[in-house]
Design a protein around this motif. Structure first.
Motif, mmCIF file in Angstrom:
data_model
loop_
_atom_site.group_PDB
_atom_site.id
_atom_site.type_symbol
_atom_site.label_atom_id
_atom_site.label_comp_id
_atom_site.label_asym_id
_atom_site.label_seq_id
_atom_site.Cartn_x
_atom_site.Cartn_y
_atom_site.Cartn_z
ATOM 1 N N UNK A 169 3.257 3.544 7.171
ATOM 2 C CA UNK A 169 2.298 4.644 7.067
ATOM 3 C C UNK A 169 2.187 5.413 8.393
ATOM 4 N N UNK A 170 2.397 4.715 9.499
ATOM 5 C CA UNK A 170 2.271 5.324 10.834
ATOM 6 C C UNK A 170 3.587 5.866 11.393
ATOM 7 N N UNK A 171 4.679 5.691 10.681
ATOM 8 C CA UNK A 171 5.986 6.156 11.167
ATOM 9 C C UNK A 171 6.060 7.684 11.057
ATOM 10 N N UNK A 172 6.400 8.320 12.152
ATOM 11 C CA UNK A 172 6.524 9.782 12.176
ATOM 12 C C UNK A 172 7.706 10.202 11.302
ATOM 13 N N UNK A 173 7.461 11.164 10.411
ATOM 14 C CA UNK A 173 8.509 11.676 9.542
ATOM 15 C C UNK A 173 8.700 10.889 8.259
ATOM 16 N N UNK A 174 7.857 9.882 7.998
ATOM 17 C CA UNK A 174 8.037 9.043 6.815
ATOM 18 C C UNK A 174 7.766 9.810 5.521
ATOM 19 N N UNK A 175 7.028 10.888 5.578
ATOM 20 C CA UNK A 175 6.711 11.646 4.360
ATOM 21 C C UNK A 175 7.953 12.245 3.701
ATOM 22 N N UNK A 176 9.061 12.367 4.440
ATOM 23 C CA UNK A 176 10.310 12.910 3.899
ATOM 24 C C UNK A 176 11.238 11.827 3.339
ATOM 25 N N UNK A 177 10.802 10.601 3.340
ATOM 26 C CA UNK A 177 11.633 9.455 3.001
ATOM 27 C C UNK A 177 11.355 8.998 1.571
ATOM 28 N N UNK A 178 12.375 8.471 0.920
ATOM 29 C CA UNK A 178 12.190 7.769 -0.344
ATOM 30 C C UNK A 178 12.159 6.285 -0.022
ATOM 31 N N UNK A 179 11.091 5.611 -0.387
ATOM 32 C CA UNK A 179 10.942 4.181 -0.169
ATOM 33 C C UNK A 179 11.312 3.454 -1.458
ATOM 34 N N UNK A 180 12.344 2.623 -1.397
ATOM 35 C CA UNK A 180 12.778 1.828 -2.544
ATOM 36 C C UNK A 180 12.336 0.397 -2.287
ATOM 37 N N UNK A 181 11.479 -0.104 -3.160
ATOM 38 C CA UNK A 181 10.917 -1.445 -3.013
ATOM 39 C C UNK A 181 11.495 -2.324 -4.103
ATOM 40 N N UNK A 182 12.112 -3.420 -3.708
ATOM 41 C CA UNK A 182 12.657 -4.372 -4.665
ATOM 42 C C UNK A 182 11.888 -5.677 -4.529
ATOM 43 N N UNK A 183 11.357 -6.167 -5.626
ATOM 44 C CA UNK A 183 10.565 -7.392 -5.604
ATOM 45 C C UNK A 183 11.061 -8.374 -6.653
ATOM 46 N N UNK A 184 10.871 -9.656 -6.367
ATOM 47 C CA UNK A 184 11.251 -10.710 -7.307
ATOM 48 C C UNK A 184 10.236 -10.898 -8.419
ATOM 49 N N UNK A 185 9.105 -10.248 -8.305
ATOM 50 C CA UNK A 185 8.073 -10.358 -9.322
ATOM 51 C C UNK A 185 6.825 -9.650 -8.832
ATOM 52 N N UNK A 186 5.960 -9.318 -9.760
ATOM 53 C CA UNK A 186 4.746 -8.595 -9.390
ATOM 54 C C UNK A 186 3.515 -9.449 -9.631
#
Length: 160
Positions: A22-39
């Protein structure tokens, strides 16, 4: 640029990495792909709190019972983690519509890797060296896993 992160049911670590992102400069232009083993409810609430960039959730197929669970961190845990990482890389580079056609590089994180506010800017500088011909033998770059508080760090191999 995309950031791919593979996570397990460790919400305390995952919350920290999301707060760092959330605090990384320029992160708003990024696509975050989250892979999880379960929710679990805790993990889902953290994912739902991501409002600072685009996000895509992937559900990694459950690990084989023969290998145990990734949280075990024994020999079988290492195998599960490596399988998850390989599966995620395949998804990001060859299967996901949003990333396979997207030019650029991918930053890979684990759920306990907390990027610094300048992580994207630093990565872009490193990529400029790699892609600009200054390093013809380079095929990848990596951000050093560092220290949150260098005064308390005792590992001489960590860059702080």
């Amino acid at each position: 640029m995309a950031i791919a992160i593979y996570v397990y049911n460790r919400p305390e670590y995952f919350r920290e990495v999301v707060n760092s992102l959330r605090r990384v400069q320029g992160v708003h232009d990024v696509l975050l792909v989250i892979s999880t083993d379960g929710l679990t409810e805790g993990m889902l609430s953290i994912i739902e709190s991501i409002d600072f960039c685009g996000a895509r959730l992937l559900l990694h197929p459950a690990p084989s019972p023969a290998f145990g669970h990734a949280g075990g961190r024994g020999a079988d845990g290492v195998v599960v983690v490596k399988q998850h990482r390989a599966w995620l890389l395949n998804q990001v580079f060859f299967r996901l519509r949003e990333t396979r056609s997207r030019p650029g590089d991918v930053l890979i994180l684990e759920e306990d890797h907390r990027p610094t506010p300048d992580a994207i800017a630093t990565l872009r500088r490193l990529l400029a060296v790699k892609n600009g011909g200054d390093c013809p033998a380079c095929w990848a770059v990596a951000l050093q896993f560092g220290c949150e508080n260098k005064d308390k760090e005792t590992d001489p191999l960590k860059f702080c």
